[in-house]
Design a protein around this motif. Structure first.
Motif, PDB file in Angstrom:
ATOM      1  N   GLU A  98      52.521  30.137  29.082  1.00 24.18           N
ATOM      2  CA  GLU A  98      52.693  31.530  29.508  1.00 24.18           C
ATOM      3  C   GLU A  98      51.732  31.826  30.659  1.00 24.18           C
ATOM      4  N   ASP A  99      52.129  32.772  31.493  1.00 24.16           N
ATOM      5  CA  ASP A  99      51.282  33.112  32.641  1.00 24.16           C
ATOM      6  C   ASP A  99      50.043  33.900  32.240  1.00 24.16           C
ATOM      7  N   ILE A 100      50.259  34.952  31.445  1.00 21.62           N
ATOM      8  CA  ILE A 100      49.137  35.856  31.165  1.00 21.62           C
ATOM      9  C   ILE A 100      49.312  36.502  29.807  1.00 21.62           C
ATOM     10  N   ILE A 101      48.235  36.675  29.114  1.00 20.16           N
ATOM     11  CA  ILE A 101      48.268  37.454  27.876  1.00 20.16           C
ATOM     12  C   ILE A 101      47.464  38.727  28.091  1.00 20.16           C
ATOM     13  N   ASP A 102      48.146  39.825  27.838  1.00 22.87           N
ATOM     14  CA  ASP A 102      47.590  41.147  28.128  1.00 22.87           C
ATOM     15  C   ASP A 102      47.418  41.866  26.781  1.00 22.87           C
ATOM     16  N   SER A 103      48.375  42.703  26.376  1.00 24.02           N
ATOM     17  CA  SER A 103      48.269  43.336  25.057  1.00 24.02           C
ATOM     18  C   SER A 103      48.456  42.298  23.945  1.00 24.02           C
ATOM     19  N   GLY A 104      49.173  41.237  24.253  1.00 25.57           N
ATOM     20  CA  GLY A 104      49.459  40.206  23.257  1.00 25.57           C
ATOM     21  C   GLY A 104      50.828  40.375  22.621  1.00 25.57           C
ATOM     22  N   ARG A 105      51.503  41.467  22.937  1.00 27.21           N
ATOM     23  CA  ARG A 105      52.775  41.760  22.245  1.00 27.21           C
ATOM     24  C   ARG A 105      53.892  40.775  22.605  1.00 27.21           C
ATOM     25  N   ASN A 149      40.226  43.498  33.558  1.00 30.63           N
ATOM     26  CA  ASN A 149      41.390  44.370  33.416  1.00 30.63           C
ATOM     27  C   ASN A 149      41.849  44.927  34.770  1.00 30.63           C
ATOM     28  N   GLU A 150      42.518  44.062  35.543  1.00 30.30           N
ATOM     29  CA  GLU A 150      43.073  44.489  36.819  1.00 30.30           C
ATOM     30  C   GLU A 150      44.472  43.909  36.909  1.00 30.30           C
ATOM     31  N   PHE A 151      45.362  44.583  37.615  1.00 34.32           N
ATOM     32  CA  PHE A 151      46.723  44.057  37.733  1.00 34.32           C
ATOM     33  C   PHE A 151      46.741  42.943  38.762  1.00 34.32           C
ATOM     34  N   VAL A 152      47.170  41.768  38.336  1.00 43.69           N
ATOM     35  CA  VAL A 152      47.146  40.608  39.226  1.00 43.69           C
ATOM     36  C   VAL A 152      48.554  40.158  39.618  1.00 43.69           C
ATOM     37  N   GLY A 156      53.152  32.930  40.499  1.00 41.87           N
ATOM     38  CA  GLY A 156      54.169  33.196  39.482  1.00 41.87           C
ATOM     39  C   GLY A 156      54.228  34.638  39.034  1.00 41.87           C
ATOM     40  N   LEU A 157      53.113  35.339  39.117  1.00 43.52           N
ATOM     41  CA  LEU A 157      53.072  36.719  38.620  1.00 43.52           C
ATOM     42  C   LEU A 157      53.593  37.695  39.672  1.00 43.52           C
ATOM     43  N   ASP A 158      54.330  38.675  39.196  1.00 44.48           N
ATOM     44  CA  ASP A 158      54.979  39.599  40.119  1.00 44.48           C
ATOM     45  C   ASP A 158      54.521  41.033  39.944  1.00 44.48           C
TER      46      ASP A 158
HETATM   47  P1  IMP Z   1      51.615  41.616  27.000  1.00 46.71           P
HETATM   48  O1  IMP Z   1      52.871  41.659  26.214  1.00 46.71           O
HETATM   49  O2  IMP Z   1      50.989  42.969  27.153  1.00 46.71           O
HETATM   50  O3  IMP Z   1      50.615  40.585  26.540  1.00 46.71           O
HETATM   51  O4  IMP Z   1      52.024  41.288  28.494  1.00 46.71           O
HETATM   52  C1  IMP Z   1      52.402  40.051  28.861  1.00 46.71           C
HETATM   53  C2  IMP Z   1      53.381  40.101  30.018  1.00 46.71           C
HETATM   54  O5  IMP Z   1      53.191  41.238  30.871  1.00 46.71           O
HETATM   55  C3  IMP Z   1      53.136  38.874  30.859  1.00 46.71           C
HETATM   56  O6  IMP Z   1      53.968  37.827  30.447  1.00 46.71           O
HETATM   57  C4  IMP Z   1      53.443  39.372  32.249  1.00 46.71           C
HETATM   58  O7  IMP Z   1      54.800  39.177  32.523  1.00 46.71           O
HETATM   59  C5  IMP Z   1      53.149  40.845  32.225  1.00 46.71           C
HETATM   60  N1  IMP Z   1      51.802  41.156  32.778  1.00 46.71           N
HETATM   61  C6  IMP Z   1      50.709  41.552  32.095  1.00 46.71           C
HETATM   62  N2  IMP Z   1      49.673  41.746  32.910  1.00 46.71           N
HETATM   63  C7  IMP Z   1      50.113  41.432  34.151  1.00 46.71           C
HETATM   64  C8  IMP Z   1      49.483  41.430  35.450  1.00 46.71           C
HETATM   65  O8  IMP Z   1      48.298  41.730  35.646  1.00 46.71           O
HETATM   66  N3  IMP Z   1      50.282  41.065  36.480  1.00 46.71           N
HETATM   67  C9  IMP Z   1      51.595  40.705  36.339  1.00 46.71           C
HETATM   68  N4  IMP Z   1      52.216  40.699  35.146  1.00 46.71           N
HETATM   69  C10 IMP Z   1      51.480  41.070  34.068  1.00 46.71           C
END
Ligand code: IMP
Ligand code: MG
Length: 175
Positions: A98-105, A149-152, A156-158
């Motif tokens: 996976e690219d990124i884990i944010d909230s984890g949901r 905690n910044e939007f990246v 791959g990330l958009d």
């Molecule tokens: P989560 O469900 O909140 O963990 O979010 C995960 C998904 O949100 C990732 O797979 C990304 O697609 C997207 N996402 C979360 N943070 C970022 C960010 O900073 N940049 C781009 N996409 C993000």
């Protein structure tokens, strides 16, 4: 595109170096076991390609896609499967890429549905971890970089489907 980047957070050389380290660790951990990489589309494509090139061992790859409803810089937590795997993972050693884990949901949803298919093991490898934003506890076995905690964007990330082709991870300028 570049003018929308506030700063470069992780450059190509650092990405490469860390991915080689992750690959070494994964190679050691999966020695003597089969390995299926599951790439979560679309954000993880760049990471998958570089990680699989660095893994010097047999492996299989499959793809799945999920969508989360809601605003574009924040995941709503409501996730749905938009593309399923082609292969069966029953009895297989599965590593989610996976690219990124944010909230984890998102990863919580993915691991829940994949567990039901009875893989021999199921682990997670995430390139980026925005740890301070975690809302649900998801065990991430391999992490490339813990980021603030910044939007990246980039690698791959958009943001609104743009910027995936940037060769680095950068912070999006607040607009
Ligand atoms: P989560 O469900 O909140 O963990 O979010 C995960 C998904 O949100 C990732 O797979 C990304 O697609 C997207 N996402 C979360 N943070 C970022 C960010 O900073 N940049 C781009 N996409 C993000
Ligand atoms: Mg994603």
């Amino acid at each position: 595109m570049q003018e929308d980047v506030a700063k470069i957070l992780i450059g190509p050389a650092d990405l490469h170096q860390r991915i080689v380290e992750l690959a070494r660790q994964i190679q050691a951990d999966y020695e003597g076991r089969d390995l299926v990489l599951i790439c979560v589309l679309k954000g993880a494509i760049m990471f998958l390609v570089d990680l699989m090139k660095a893994l010097q061992r047999p492996l299989e790859v499959d793809f799945m896609a999920v969508a989360s409803y809601g605003a574009s810089t924040q995941s709503s937590g409501v996730v749905r499967l938009t593309k399923d795997l082609d292969m069966s993972i029953e009895g297989r050693h599965v590593l989610i890429v996976e690219d990124i884990i944010d909230s984890g949901r998102t990863l919580q949803y993915i691991t829940e549905i994949l567990k039901l298919r009875k893989p021999a093991s199921l682990r997670i490898c995430a390139l980026l971890d925005k740890r301070e934003r975690r809302e649900v506890d998801v065990p991430v076995d391999y992490v490339g970089f813990v980021i603030p905690n910044e939007f990246v964007i980039g690698y791959g990330l958009d943001y609104g489907e743009i910027y995936r082709n940037l060769p680095f991870v950068g912070v999006l300028k607040t607009q």
